[in-house]
Scaffold this motif. Sequence first.
Motif, mmCIF file in Angstrom:
data_model
loop_
_atom_site.group_PDB
_atom_site.id
_atom_site.type_symbol
_atom_site.label_atom_id
_atom_site.label_comp_id
_atom_site.label_asym_id
_atom_site.label_seq_id
_atom_site.Cartn_x
_atom_site.Cartn_y
_atom_site.Cartn_z
ATOM 1 N N SER A 1 0.830 -1.203 0.000
ATOM 2 C CA SER A 1 0.000 0.000 0.000
ATOM 3 C C SER A 1 0.870 1.261 0.000
ATOM 4 O O SER A 1 0.597 2.220 -0.730
ATOM 5 C CB SER A 1 -0.924 -0.002 1.224
ATOM 6 O OG SER A 1 -1.662 1.188 1.308
ATOM 7 N N ARG A 2 1.921 1.245 0.832
ATOM 8 C CA ARG A 2 2.807 2.409 0.871
ATOM 9 C C ARG A 2 3.514 2.618 -0.472
ATOM 10 O O ARG A 2 3.671 3.757 -0.933
ATOM 11 C CB ARG A 2 3.854 2.239 1.979
ATOM 12 C CG ARG A 2 3.304 2.393 3.386
ATOM 13 C CD ARG A 2 4.441 2.513 4.403
ATOM 14 N NE ARG A 2 5.295 1.331 4.415
ATOM 15 C CZ ARG A 2 5.100 0.283 5.211
ATOM 16 N NH1 ARG A 2 4.075 0.269 6.055
ATOM 17 N NH2 ARG A 2 5.922 -0.751 5.180
ATOM 18 N N GLU A 3 3.930 1.533 -1.103
ATOM 19 C CA GLU A 3 4.671 1.629 -2.362
ATOM 20 C C GLU A 3 3.797 2.135 -3.503
ATOM 21 O O GLU A 3 4.218 2.985 -4.294
ATOM 22 C CB GLU A 3 5.251 0.272 -2.740
ATOM 23 C CG GLU A 3 6.377 -0.193 -1.833
ATOM 24 C CD GLU A 3 6.847 -1.584 -2.226
ATOM 25 O OE1 GLU A 3 7.111 -1.790 -3.425
ATOM 26 O OE2 GLU A 3 6.940 -2.454 -1.343
ATOM 27 N N THR A 4 2.590 1.586 -3.610
ATOM 28 C CA THR A 4 1.743 1.913 -4.750
ATOM 29 C C THR A 4 0.894 3.151 -4.541
ATOM 30 O O THR A 4 0.581 3.865 -5.498
ATOM 31 C CB THR A 4 0.796 0.741 -5.076
ATOM 32 O OG1 THR A 4 -0.096 0.531 -3.970
ATOM 33 C CG2 THR A 4 1.587 -0.534 -5.347
ATOM 34 N N GLY A 5 0.498 3.404 -3.300
ATOM 35 C CA GLY A 5 -0.419 4.510 -3.031
ATOM 36 C C GLY A 5 -1.832 4.228 -3.494
ATOM 37 O O GLY A 5 -2.694 5.113 -3.467
ATOM 38 N N ASP B 1 -9.273 -8.288 3.985
ATOM 39 C CA ASP B 1 -8.520 -7.114 4.429
ATOM 40 C C ASP B 1 -8.417 -6.126 3.269
ATOM 41 O O ASP B 1 -8.545 -6.507 2.099
ATOM 42 C CB ASP B 1 -7.121 -7.489 4.919
ATOM 43 C CG ASP B 1 -6.630 -6.555 6.015
ATOM 44 O OD1 ASP B 1 -7.256 -5.488 6.225
ATOM 45 O OD2 ASP B 1 -5.612 -6.880 6.660
ATOM 46 N N LYS B 2 -8.186 -4.875 3.608
ATOM 47 C CA LYS B 2 -8.132 -3.828 2.593
ATOM 48 C C LYS B 2 -7.294 -2.660 3.099
ATOM 49 O O LYS B 2 -7.320 -2.334 4.286
ATOM 50 C CB LYS B 2 -9.546 -3.340 2.256
ATOM 51 C CG LYS B 2 -9.613 -2.207 1.246
ATOM 52 C CD LYS B 2 -11.060 -1.778 0.996
ATOM 53 C CE LYS B 2 -11.131 -0.646 -0.021
ATOM 54 N NZ LYS B 2 -12.531 -0.234 -0.287
ATOM 55 N N ARG B 3 -6.530 -2.051 2.189
ATOM 56 C CA ARG B 3 -5.825 -0.809 2.467
ATOM 57 C C ARG B 3 -6.318 0.227 1.462
ATOM 58 O O ARG B 3 -6.316 -0.013 0.256
ATOM 59 C CB ARG B 3 -4.307 -0.977 2.316
ATOM 60 C CG ARG B 3 -3.693 -2.003 3.240
ATOM 61 C CD ARG B 3 -3.751 -1.558 4.697
ATOM 62 N NE ARG B 3 -3.129 -2.551 5.565
ATOM 63 C CZ ARG B 3 -3.760 -3.619 6.045
ATOM 64 N NH1 ARG B 3 -5.031 -3.833 5.743
ATOM 65 N NH2 ARG B 3 -3.128 -4.479 6.818
ATOM 66 N N ASN B 4 -6.754 1.368 1.957
ATOM 67 C CA ASN B 4 -7.266 2.407 1.076
ATOM 68 C C ASN B 4 -6.141 3.146 0.364
ATOM 69 O O ASN B 4 -5.020 3.234 0.864
ATOM 70 C CB ASN B 4 -8.118 3.411 1.853
ATOM 71 C CG ASN B 4 -9.468 2.839 2.239
ATOM 72 O OD1 ASN B 4 -10.112 2.167 1.434
ATOM 73 N ND2 ASN B 4 -9.895 3.090 3.462
ATOM 74 N N ALA B 5 -6.474 3.694 -0.794
ATOM 75 C CA ALA B 5 -5.509 4.462 -1.569
ATOM 76 C C ALA B 5 -5.187 5.782 -0.886
ATOM 77 O O ALA B 5 -5.938 6.265 -0.027
ATOM 78 C CB ALA B 5 -6.065 4.729 -2.965
ATOM 79 N N THR B 6 -4.054 6.364 -1.271
ATOM 80 C CA THR B 6 -3.697 7.690 -0.757
ATOM 81 C C THR B 6 -4.793 8.687 -1.084
ATOM 82 O O THR B 6 -5.140 9.554 -0.279
ATOM 83 C CB THR B 6 -2.363 8.152 -1.389
ATOM 84 O OG1 THR B 6 -1.368 7.161 -1.136
ATOM 85 C CG2 THR B 6 -1.924 9.481 -0.792
ATOM 86 N N THR C 1 -5.827 -1.910 -6.906
ATOM 87 C CA THR C 1 -6.982 -1.371 -7.617
ATOM 88 C C THR C 1 -6.849 0.132 -7.794
ATOM 89 O O THR C 1 -6.420 0.843 -6.886
ATOM 90 C CB THR C 1 -8.276 -1.682 -6.836
ATOM 91 O OG1 THR C 1 -8.384 -3.093 -6.659
ATOM 92 C CG2 THR C 1 -9.502 -1.180 -7.578
ATOM 93 N N GLY C 2 -7.220 0.602 -8.979
ATOM 94 C CA GLY C 2 -7.151 2.031 -9.258
ATOM 95 C C GLY C 2 -8.401 2.524 -9.961
ATOM 96 O O GLY C 2 -9.309 1.751 -10.285
ATOM 97 N N SER C 3 -8.428 3.814 -10.202
ATOM 98 C CA SER C 3 -9.556 4.457 -10.881
ATOM 99 C C SER C 3 -9.115 4.924 -12.258
ATOM 100 O O SER C 3 -8.011 5.451 -12.429
ATOM 101 C CB SER C 3 -10.048 5.653 -10.057
ATOM 102 O OG SER C 3 -10.901 6.474 -10.830
ATOM 103 N N THR C 4 -9.981 4.745 -13.251
ATOM 104 C CA THR C 4 -9.662 5.201 -14.610
ATOM 105 C C THR C 4 -9.577 6.718 -14.689
ATOM 106 O O THR C 4 -9.079 7.257 -15.675
ATOM 107 C CB THR C 4 -10.724 4.700 -15.610
ATOM 108 O OG1 THR C 4 -12.030 5.123 -15.175
ATOM 109 C CG2 THR C 4 -10.690 3.186 -15.712
ATOM 110 N N GLU C 5 -10.049 7.413 -13.668
ATOM 111 C CA GLU C 5 -9.913 8.868 -13.643
ATOM 112 C C GLU C 5 -8.466 9.285 -13.423
ATOM 113 O O GLU C 5 -8.069 10.391 -13.802
ATOM 114 C CB GLU C 5 -10.781 9.463 -12.531
ATOM 115 C CG GLU C 5 -12.274 9.309 -12.764
ATOM 116 C CD GLU C 5 -13.074 9.945 -11.656
ATOM 117 O OE1 GLU C 5 -12.455 10.479 -10.693
ATOM 118 O OE2 GLU C 5 -14.316 9.923 -11.731
#
Length: 265
Positions: free
Chosen positions: A93-97, A114-119, A219-223
């Motif tokens: 999570s820290r590496e990818t943000g 489990d889940k880690r939220n994005a920056t 996981t990311g957003s296309t935005e």
Amino acid sequence: MAGDGTIGKACDVLDQVAAFERPVRFGELLESSDFPKATLYRFLQSLTNQRMLSYDPERQTYTPGMRLVRLAHAAWTQSSLAPIARPFLDALSRETGETVHLAQLDSSQVLYVDKRNATQPVEMYSQAGKVGPAYCTGVGKAMMAFLDEETLAKALSQQSFHRFTDKTLTSEQALRADLSLIRSRGYAIDDEEHEPGIICIACPVLTSGGRMLGAISVTGSTERMDFEQLETWIPRVRRVAEQIGIEAQAWRFPETRQNASNDRM
């Protein structure tokens, strides 16, 4: 479930209460229940007496009870990958943000453990403890791709193949073709198949012998990004999945070295 008798019916009631994700009244439960009014009330009373449910007499609502919470915590600690994977998820999570998920299969569905939220957090369906479809999520497909044929056939028969977006795979034939590709390249993608604007890459968590234990995803957003950017993280996600698999195998199957030897055969 048929054949499970009283215990199965009681579990169905627990599932029903938990699905509301808020305090729920008897009338609301009755509206969505397959049980007659008297039967449902009897199960609610029994579950409350056993502290599996909690009843608020002032608000006249039911919620999961503290005994159930204690059992859930024990299951999370002893049976899920979450405690083992925690430091690896934190680092990823820290590496990818970006948002990081850990999932396992539960009755042919995805259970997010489990889940880690994005920056920069993005609103999405997944939350730790939630159950989601396997056929249209990255973690779900990553796990199904590494099931043995008998288990896979059963899992496929239990998929709804509901069309969530224009990109959702809606047939067993299409999904099997995708799973074959996933097995050959070692990772899965979710190209807005479950939620519009949400994309992900996912890798299975396997033992050294290929036994599937779970999956992780970024996981990311296309935005904010496209697959070309997201896929740069594949080697790192794969390595984290391997590390979790090694730790899980040492923790869950430590009794003999012969087990490890058999896994490699």
